[in-house]
Design a protein around this motif. Structure first.
Motif, PDB file in Angstrom:
ATOM      1  N   LYS A  56       0.839  -1.198   0.000  1.00 10.65           N
ATOM      2  CA  LYS A  56       0.000   0.000   0.000  1.00 10.65           C
ATOM      3  C   LYS A  56       0.880   1.256   0.000  1.00 10.65           C
ATOM      4  O   LYS A  56       0.618   2.206  -0.748  1.00 10.65           O
ATOM      5  CB  LYS A  56      -0.922   0.002   1.217  1.00 10.65           C
ATOM      6  N   LYS A  60       1.019   4.079  -2.941  1.00  6.08           N
ATOM      7  CA  LYS A  60       0.769   5.497  -2.697  1.00  6.08           C
ATOM      8  C   LYS A  60       1.956   6.349  -3.162  1.00  6.08           C
ATOM      9  O   LYS A  60       1.776   7.421  -3.735  1.00  6.08           O
ATOM     10  CB  LYS A  60       0.498   5.745  -1.214  1.00  6.08           C
ATOM     11  N   GLN A  63       1.868   6.622  -6.871  1.00  6.62           N
ATOM     12  CA  GLN A  63       0.819   7.550  -7.290  1.00  6.62           C
ATOM     13  C   GLN A  63       1.275   8.989  -7.115  1.00  6.62           C
ATOM     14  O   GLN A  63       1.054   9.835  -7.988  1.00  6.62           O
ATOM     15  CB  GLN A  63      -0.457   7.308  -6.491  1.00  6.62           C
ATOM     16  N   ARG A  64       1.928   9.282  -5.993  1.00 10.48           N
ATOM     17  CA  ARG A  64       2.393  10.643  -5.754  1.00 10.48           C
ATOM     18  C   ARG A  64       3.440  11.058  -6.781  1.00 10.48           C
ATOM     19  O   ARG A  64       3.520  12.213  -7.176  1.00 10.48           O
ATOM     20  CB  ARG A  64       2.967  10.774  -4.342  1.00 10.48           C
TER      21      ARG A  64
END
Length: 82
Positions: A56, A60, A63-64
């Motif tokens: 996870k 994340k 994605q950032r």
């Protein structure tokens, strides 16, 4: 943990309390303590949880950094200007 009741709305206060307990993991811990868990099962569960947390966090971070597209957030219900 403290929950305040506004306008004698106990139902809403209970919903808020349940949500906070859910976030804290109290329900999950109560369920886990109902029955004995063998040490080998506990290690396997904790290792799986760590793998999920790491995946996870990596997702994340990607994605950032723009490597994978961000998830679209659903618009909150009942927040219109009407």
């Amino acid at each position: 943990m403290q929950i305040t009741v506004h306008n004698n709305d106990v139902e809403k206060a209970l919903r808020v309390l349940k949500k906070k307990l859910q976030r804290e993991g109290v329900f999950r811990e109560m369920k886990a303590r109902r029955a004995y868990e063998k040490p080998s099962e506990k290690r396997a569960r904790e290792k799986g949880e760590a793998v999920r947390r790491n995946r996870k966090a990596a997702r994340k971070l990607a994605q950032r950094e723009g490597l994978i597209p961000m998830k679209k957030r659903a618009a909150p219900a009942g927040r219109g200007r009407g």
